[in-house]
Structures are given as C-alpha cells and as structure tokens.
Write an enzyme that holds these catalytic residues in place. Structure first.
Site, PDB file in Angstrom:
ATOM      1  N   ARG A   1      42.927 -65.425-109.019  1.00  0.00           N
ATOM      2  CA  ARG A   1      42.546 -66.724-109.447  1.00  0.00           C
ATOM      3  C   ARG A   1      42.074 -66.702-110.882  1.00  0.00           C
ATOM      4  O   ARG A   1      42.317 -67.622-111.683  1.00  0.00           O
ATOM      5  CB  ARG A   1      42.135 -67.816-108.604  1.00  0.00           C
ATOM      6  CG  ARG A   1      42.967 -68.091-107.509  1.00  0.00           C
ATOM      7  CD  ARG A   1      42.121 -68.292-105.918  1.00  0.00           C
ATOM      8  NE  ARG A   1      41.819 -67.000-105.676  1.00  0.00           N
ATOM      9  CZ  ARG A   1      42.303 -66.276-104.961  1.00  0.00           C
ATOM     10  NH1 ARG A   1      43.541 -66.440-104.340  1.00  0.00           N
ATOM     11  NH2 ARG A   1      41.909 -65.239-104.607  1.00  0.00           N
ATOM     12  N   THR A   2      40.825 -66.629-110.873  1.00  0.00           N
ATOM     13  CA  THR A   2      39.973 -66.916-112.149  1.00  0.00           C
ATOM     14  C   THR A   2      40.479 -66.224-113.293  1.00  0.00           C
ATOM     15  O   THR A   2      40.698 -66.964-114.428  1.00  0.00           O
ATOM     16  CB  THR A   2      38.682 -66.325-111.801  1.00  0.00           C
ATOM     17  OG1 THR A   2      38.244 -66.644-110.522  1.00  0.00           O
ATOM     18  CG2 THR A   2      37.577 -66.784-112.898  1.00  0.00           C
TER      19      THR A   2
ATOM     20  N   LYS B   1      33.885 -43.135-119.988  1.00  0.00           N
ATOM     21  CA  LYS B   1      33.393 -41.747-120.753  1.00  0.00           C
ATOM     22  C   LYS B   1      32.057 -41.921-120.906  1.00  0.00           C
ATOM     23  O   LYS B   1      31.708 -41.315-121.715  1.00  0.00           O
ATOM     24  CB  LYS B   1      34.367 -41.717-121.952  1.00  0.00           C
ATOM     25  CG  LYS B   1      35.948 -41.530-121.935  1.00  0.00           C
ATOM     26  CD  LYS B   1      36.656 -41.521-123.362  1.00  0.00           C
ATOM     27  CE  LYS B   1      37.782 -42.023-123.262  1.00  0.00           C
ATOM     28  NZ  LYS B   1      38.508 -42.452-124.455  1.00  0.00           N
TER      29      LYS B   1
ATOM     30  N   ARG C   1      33.393 -61.186-115.824  1.00  0.00           N
ATOM     31  CA  ARG C   1      33.056 -61.129-114.317  1.00  0.00           C
ATOM     32  C   ARG C   1      32.479 -59.877-114.306  1.00  0.00           C
ATOM     33  O   ARG C   1      32.879 -58.831-114.616  1.00  0.00           O
ATOM     34  CB  ARG C   1      34.457 -61.441-113.492  1.00  0.00           C
ATOM     35  CG  ARG C   1      34.041 -61.025-111.929  1.00  0.00           C
ATOM     36  CD  ARG C   1      35.100 -61.249-111.015  1.00  0.00           C
ATOM     37  NE  ARG C   1      35.156 -62.666-110.879  1.00  0.00           N
ATOM     38  CZ  ARG C   1      36.060 -63.536-110.057  1.00  0.00           C
ATOM     39  NH1 ARG C   1      36.741 -62.643-109.148  1.00  0.00           N
ATOM     40  NH2 ARG C   1      36.114 -64.649-109.842  1.00  0.00           N
TER      41      ARG C   1
ATOM     42  N   HIS D   1      29.162 -68.907-110.288  1.00  0.00           N
ATOM     43  CA  HIS D   1      30.397 -69.035-110.597  1.00  0.00           C
ATOM     44  C   HIS D   1      30.824 -70.357-111.000  1.00  0.00           C
ATOM     45  O   HIS D   1      31.410 -71.047-110.446  1.00  0.00           O
ATOM     46  CB  HIS D   1      31.106 -68.811-109.262  1.00  0.00           C
ATOM     47  CG  HIS D   1      32.844 -68.203-109.483  1.00  0.00           C
ATOM     48  ND1 HIS D   1      33.277 -68.542-110.837  1.00  0.00           N
ATOM     49  CD2 HIS D   1      33.881 -67.705-108.962  1.00  0.00           C
ATOM     50  CE1 HIS D   1      34.613 -68.400-110.684  1.00  0.00           C
ATOM     51  NE2 HIS D   1      34.989 -67.890-109.546  1.00  0.00           N
TER      52      HIS D   1
HETATM   53  N1   CP Z   1      37.904 -68.089-106.493  1.00  0.00           N
HETATM   54  C1   CP Z   1      38.020 -66.921-107.113  1.00  0.00           C
HETATM   55  O1   CP Z   1      36.900 -66.573-107.789  1.00  0.00           O
HETATM   56  O2   CP Z   1      39.106 -66.142-106.975  1.00  0.00           O
HETATM   57  P1   CP Z   1      39.444 -64.622-107.596  1.00  0.00           P
HETATM   58  O3   CP Z   1      38.448 -63.853-107.021  1.00  0.00           O
HETATM   59  O4   CP Z   1      40.383 -64.472-107.108  1.00  0.00           O
HETATM   60  O5   CP Z   1      39.295 -64.869-109.028  1.00  0.00           O
END
Ligand code: CP
Length: 330
Positions: free
Chosen positions: A64-65, A92, A114, A144
């Site tokens: 999603r993100t 590497k 992320r 988040h």
């Molecule tokens: N809610 C969320 O962060 O989903 P993903 O891990 O799929 O991005």
C-alpha cells in the site's frame, strides 16, 4: 531542535507525528480533502510538482505505502523512481549514506524511505543536502506518519469531528509504528477517548505516556467504541514467545461479529493492512459493512499528495480545485 520543521514551522521533512502542532495536522487533512476532489475527476493530475524527482527507497516490503506514494507523486506530475534495494549496490557493500549521496547527485528532490531500523529516516534527513526532503514511510517500530494521517483523515471523513469519539486500538501495540504515530495524531487532534486493548506482553513499557486507557480484554475495551483500529501481529519484529499461538490469540483478541456488538451501533472497523484474516480479524468483519479498510487505502493517495505538495510544492492553502479544472479543460 526539530529536524522536520523549518524556522517558520513549515514541514521540511515528515519523520514523525510526535510534536506536530494541531494546526499543521489539520492543514494536512484539509489539503488532502481538496486533493480528494482532484482524484474524483477524469483527469486526476495537477501540475504542482512538474519537473521534480522523488525516489522511493524501500528497504522493507510494502504494497500500500509504496504504490500510493508513487501514485500520489504521479498525480502531482512529479517524476518517480523506485529503487530496487534488493538488486542495488548495497549488496556489494555500499553504505546507506554513500548510496544516498549518489542518488542526490542525480538531482533528486525527495526520498520516501521505509527501513527496518527505528530512526533511519531521521538519520537520512540529517545527512541529505539542503533542499532535499525525506518522508518517512515507516521506520522500525518508531513511526509511520502518513499512515496515521490517512487514518485520522478517514475517521474525520466517516465519523466527523474527533472530539466526541472513543477510539480503540487493538493488538500488537508493542511492535507497531502505526499505533505510535496514531496516538500522537489522535491525541493532538483532540480525540475524545483513546483506548489500547492488548495482552500485557504486547503493550510497550510506560505506555501510559500516550494518554490512553489500557484494557486486557476485548469486551470491556470495545464497550461503546466508535472506531476500532485492528493491528497485525508483527511476527517479523518479535523475539521470544510473546504469545501462546495465533489461534489462541484469535480466541481472545480476534474481532468477530459477536465482539463487534459491544461497540457503538455505528462503529467503524479499520486496519492499516496487511490483514491476517483469522488471526486478528474475522473475514466477515474485514469484508463487512462496518469495515472502512479499503477507504483507508484510497485516502492514502490524497494524504501523500498533501504531504508532498506541502513539503516540495510550498503548498499551504487547501484550494487547488481550480488547478485541476485548468488541466482538465486544457
Ligand atoms: N499499511 C502499510 O504500511 O502497508 P504496506 O506495508 O503494504 O505498505
């Protein structure tokens, strides 16, 4: 000193929701509201970030993100690159900061990051060149922020003002960056009552600091709740035996149709995804009439557009409908 705000209190990076003032949070939600109007049009684009380049750097899996950040950037007319970290030269031995400086040399304007380590996004923000922005797409169990913002946006859209609402967050609070970010946002926006429902082993130490009421059983924690936010068990972050078994967990903490009866009559059910059906959520509830889980996903595009527009587009006024009308007629 805050890394994420400039001297005038404008967003420079988005790393955490902790400490963000109420008026700024409200402005993000209002801006997302105006972008939702754009997303309902046949031409779903505004030219706000034309010529800007955004690089998605995902060191952990995401559905999603990552995709909604990419769509949001495209809707703002930015160029987007998704670096495949698994096949990058980090394998590497290239360090994270060397990699960043090389990507910066390609004249990018922002990184969406992320990472499995808490604090990774802030570390990167402290090392990027002036003018390059960092948006945290989830770091370890720390934060988040865009997930929490899209959740608050969804609650406001479906239930109205947050002040009268009782909001229960259920499950693996200990490992949840989503819950931490939600608690900061919901408290700052004035949510009526916040509750955490979890076995003691899945609650962080000192969680009273979040200003939430704690419950170990579902029935009393859900009583009269207007919003129920279910969380996934984050097995990938667990070390040691924190739980007896998934089926035992579902028996005590799974949200079933029967348990939902304890909540308010019009209660909504939320989940940031990915959902583990039959572990934290009965499929009949996940797909049922109270679920707004897929609305959360849709709203992620507008929220991420708002954040990027405010950081990169100097965009501070939630009134962009005329820009999209121009595009549509042109
Ligand atoms: N809610 C969320 O962060 O989903 P993903 O891990 O799929 O991005």
């Amino acid at each position: 000193m805050s890394v994420q705000l400039d001297a005038e209190g404008r967003l420079r990076h988005l790393l955490t929701t902790e400490g963000l003032p109420r008026d700024l949070l409200t402005r993000i939600l209002d801006t997302a509201e105006s972008f939702s109007g754009v997303l309902g049009k046949s031409v779903k684009k505004v030219p706000l970030l034309r010529g800007r380049t955004i690089i998605n750097l995902f060191f952990e899996p995401s559905t999603r993100t990552r995709t909604t950040f990419e769509l949001a950037a495209q809707r703002l007319s930015a160029d987007v690159l998704n670096l495949d970290v698994a096949t990058s030269s980090t394998s590497k031995g290239e360090s994270l900061l060397d990699m960043l400086h090389n990507l910066e040399a390609m004249q990018c304007d922002a990184f969406v990051v992320r990472h499995a380590d808490s604090g990774a996004a802030e570390l990167i923000a402290r090392h990027v060149a002036p003018g390059v922005a960092v948006i945290n797409a989830g770091d370890g169990r720390h934060a988040h922020p865009t997930q929490a913002l899209l959740d608050a946006f969804t609650i406001r859209r479906v239930k109205g003002p947050l002040e009268p609402l009782t909001i229960a967050i259920v499950g693996d609070i200990l490992h949840s960056r989503v819950a931490r970010s939600q608690l900061h946002v919901l408290r700052t926006l004035g949510a009526g009552e916040l509750r955490l429902i979890a076995p003691r082993t899945l609650l962080p130490r000192h969680c009273e600091q979040f200003g939430a009421r704690l419950f170990e059983d579902m029935e009393s924690g859900l009583a009269g709740a207007d919003v129920i936010i279910m969380l996934r068990l984050q097995r990938e972050r667990m070390s040691g035996a924190l739980l007896p078994s998934e089926s035992e967990y579902f028996k005590r903490y799974g949200l079933t149709e029967e348990r939902l009866q304890h909540a308010a009559a019009e209660a909504i059910v939320m989940h940031p995804g990915p959902v583990n059906r039959g572990v934290e959520l009965d499929p009949r509830v996940a797909d049922g009439p109270r679920s707004v889980i897929l609305q959360q996903v849709t709203n992620g595009i507008a929220i991420r557009m708002a954040v990027m527009a405010m950081i990169l587009g100097g965009y501070n006024e939630p009134a962009i409908a005329s820009a999209s009308d121009e595009e549509e007629s042109g």
